[in-house]
Structure formats: structure tokens, C-alpha cells
Design a protein around this motif. Structure first.
Motif, PDB file in Angstrom:
ATOM      1  N   THR A  19      35.161  35.851  37.751  1.00 49.03           N
ATOM      2  CA  THR A  19      33.968  35.531  37.091  1.00 49.03           C
ATOM      3  C   THR A  19      33.725  36.442  35.912  1.00 49.03           C
ATOM      4  OG1 THR A  19      33.227  35.270  39.506  1.00 49.03           O
ATOM      5  CG2 THR A  19      31.562  35.784  37.849  1.00 49.03           C
ATOM      6  N   ALA A  20      33.953  37.764  35.758  1.00 48.92           N
ATOM      7  CA  ALA A  20      33.801  38.632  34.653  1.00 48.92           C
ATOM      8  C   ALA A  20      34.420  38.002  33.255  1.00 48.92           C
ATOM      9  CB  ALA A  20      34.064  40.065  34.853  1.00 48.92           C
ATOM     10  N   PHE A  24      31.962  36.763  30.328  1.00 46.56           N
ATOM     11  CA  PHE A  24      32.266  37.608  29.269  1.00 46.56           C
ATOM     12  C   PHE A  24      33.007  36.838  28.052  1.00 46.56           C
ATOM     13  CE2 PHE A  24      32.620  41.680  31.861  1.00 46.56           C
ATOM     14  CZ  PHE A  24      31.434  41.588  32.164  1.00 46.56           C
ATOM     15  N   LEU A  36      26.310  39.014  36.646  1.00 50.49           N
ATOM     16  CA  LEU A  36      27.591  39.176  36.733  1.00 50.49           C
ATOM     17  C   LEU A  36      27.863  39.098  38.403  1.00 50.49           C
ATOM     18  CD1 LEU A  36      30.838  39.354  36.430  1.00 50.49           C
ATOM     19  CD2 LEU A  36      30.299  41.721  36.199  1.00 50.49           C
ATOM     20  N   CYS A  37      27.220  40.062  38.858  1.00 50.10           N
ATOM     21  CA  CYS A  37      27.273  40.176  40.520  1.00 50.10           C
ATOM     22  C   CYS A  37      26.927  39.014  41.382  1.00 50.10           C
ATOM     23  CB  CYS A  37      26.732  41.537  41.058  1.00 50.10           C
ATOM     24  SG  CYS A  37      27.462  42.804  40.300  1.00 50.10           S
ATOM     25  N   LYS A  54      30.169  49.218  34.112  1.00 49.14           N
ATOM     26  CA  LYS A  54      30.354  47.820  33.521  1.00 49.14           C
ATOM     27  C   LYS A  54      31.318  47.781  32.717  1.00 49.14           C
ATOM     28  CE  LYS A  54      28.332  44.239  30.794  1.00 49.14           C
ATOM     29  NZ  LYS A  54      27.305  43.754  30.174  1.00 49.14           N
ATOM     30  N   VAL A  57      34.609  47.282  34.204  1.00 48.42           N
ATOM     31  CA  VAL A  57      34.848  45.875  34.462  1.00 48.42           C
ATOM     32  C   VAL A  57      35.275  45.061  33.331  1.00 48.42           C
ATOM     33  CG1 VAL A  57      33.463  43.754  35.213  1.00 48.42           C
ATOM     34  CG2 VAL A  57      33.000  46.100  36.407  1.00 48.42           C
ATOM     35  N   VAL A  58      34.565  45.075  32.221  1.00 48.75           N
ATOM     36  CA  VAL A  58      34.960  44.667  30.790  1.00 48.75           C
ATOM     37  C   VAL A  58      36.500  44.866  30.544  1.00 48.75           C
ATOM     38  CG1 VAL A  58      34.704  44.225  28.324  1.00 48.75           C
ATOM     39  CG2 VAL A  58      32.800  44.658  29.780  1.00 48.75           C
ATOM     40  N   SER A  61      38.784  43.127  33.220  1.00 51.94           N
ATOM     41  CA  SER A  61      38.850  41.547  33.077  1.00 51.94           C
ATOM     42  C   SER A  61      39.591  41.293  31.968  1.00 51.94           C
ATOM     43  CB  SER A  61      37.251  41.022  33.004  1.00 51.94           C
ATOM     44  OG  SER A  61      36.794  41.321  31.811  1.00 51.94           O
TER      45      SER A  61
END
Length: 193
Positions: A19-20, A24, A36-37, A54, A57-58, A61
Motif C-alpha cells: 500500500t505504501a 507514495f 496509509l494505515c 514513517k 516505511v518509505v 517500500s
């Protein structure tokens, strides 16, 4: 007879990263944690249990995108075409990408530009991705007998990134521009076959 096997459900981490990557790329890394969540069906608590921030996470991803991107762009290992054709393959694939309606440019360049800091975890992944592309070009240029393979590789990377940016800014496919420009560089370096 019907197949009753089902694919295992995606893990929380996989759902979050998939999803990220999508959000993004489409909307930029400024997408908030709550959005995002919610889109991933993951609680913020779960996200922070998996990733410290975060920013992580970036970066994760982008890291997840890297093998998929390389598999799409680079010729297969068993491709026995000459180095020139193998290099031009990358630009032909770029042409295909820019013709897609959802093309938003190189996800690695876009993330690095957005986060600004060269030390941001996403910038480090982006740099690694670009260094790998440049290394591919350099290896092929060396095999093809280019006079200054390192310079040619950097030039090809600039053309790749510039063509991707142009396609985004102009909101139109490249229509052969990437391949013709790369071919001119290869000709200038003595890689005519």
C-alpha cells in the motif's frame, strides 16, 4: 475438479509495504500515517511495531520495489545480445513505462527529491538503485569497448532520469526520445554494434 487451495493472506508487513509503495508513488511520500494505515487495513500501532518511523516505511517500500523495477528494466541474465542492444533494452522499457497512464516518473528519484536529505533512508535506497543502474550500464559499456565506460554509464543514467522527468512534466510518452538519445551517446562512445 475445483481447486480449493487459496493463497495465504498477505502479512501485515506486506500489506503495509504494498500500500505504501502504491500511495507514495501516486500521491508522494507526504501521505500521512493515518491515511496509509487506513488504506492498508493496518493499525498505527502495528505499523510502529514493524517500523520505527514513517521514514523507515518509505525506505522499505522503495527497497521492496527495487527487484521488481530491475526485473522490468534490465535484460534477463541469459540475454546474449550485444552490449549496445542490452543497454538500449533499458531505454525501450523506459519508453513502455512512460506510455502508461499511471506513470509518475521514477519512484526512486521522486522519493529522493521529496525527502530532500541525502541521508534520509529513502535517499539511501534511491542512491543504491541508481548506482546499480549505472553499474549495469558501465559493465555493458566495458564489454562493448567504450573508451570511457564510467563516463558513458553516468551519461546514460542522466538520460534515463531526464527522460523520465520529461515524460512527467510534459504529461506525455517519450515517443522514441529515450532510445534515440541513448543511441547517440552509444554512437559517440564507439558502441555502434
Amino acid at each position: 475438479m475445483t481447486d480449493t487451495t487459496q493463497a495465504a493472506p498477505a502479512s501485515t508487513r506486506d500489506r503495509l509495504l504494498d500500500t505504501a509503495a502504491e500511495l507514495f508513488y501516486r500521491d508522494g511520500v507526504g501521505v500521512g500515517v493515518e491515511v496509509l494505515c487506513r488504506a492498508a487495513g493496518v493499525s498505527k500501532r502495528s505499523m510502529y511495531q514493524l517500523f520505527g518511523s514513517k521514514d523507515e516505511v518509505v525506505a522499505a517500500s522503495l527497497e521492496r520495489r527495487l527487484p521488481v523495477s530491475e526485473a522490468f528494466l534490465l535484460p534477463p541474465a541469459d540475454d546474449d545480445r550485444p552490449p549496445r542492444a542490452r543497454i538500449l533494452h533499458v531505454f525501450e522499457r523506459l519508453e513502455v513505462m512512460t506510455a502508461e497512464a499511471d506513470f509518475r516518473g521514477c519512484p526512486f528519484v521522486a522519493a529522493a527529491v521529496e525527502v530532500k536529505s541525502p541521508e534520509h533512508p529513502a535517499s539511501l535506497v534511491a542512491r543504491r538503485a541508481k548506482n546499480a543502474l549505472t553499474a549495469f550500464f558501465q559493465g555493458e559499456a566495458e564489454r562493448g569497448g567504450a573508451g570511457d565506460a564510467a563516463l558513458l554509464a553516468r551519461q546514460l543514467t542522466v538520460v534515463f532520469d531526464g527522460c523520465g522527468a520529461r515524460a512527467v512534466v510534459q504529461a506525455q510518452p517519450l515517443d522514441g526520445l529515450a532510445v534515440v538519445t541513448a543511441a547517440a551517446l552509444l554512437d559517440g562512445a564507439g558502441m555502434r554494434s
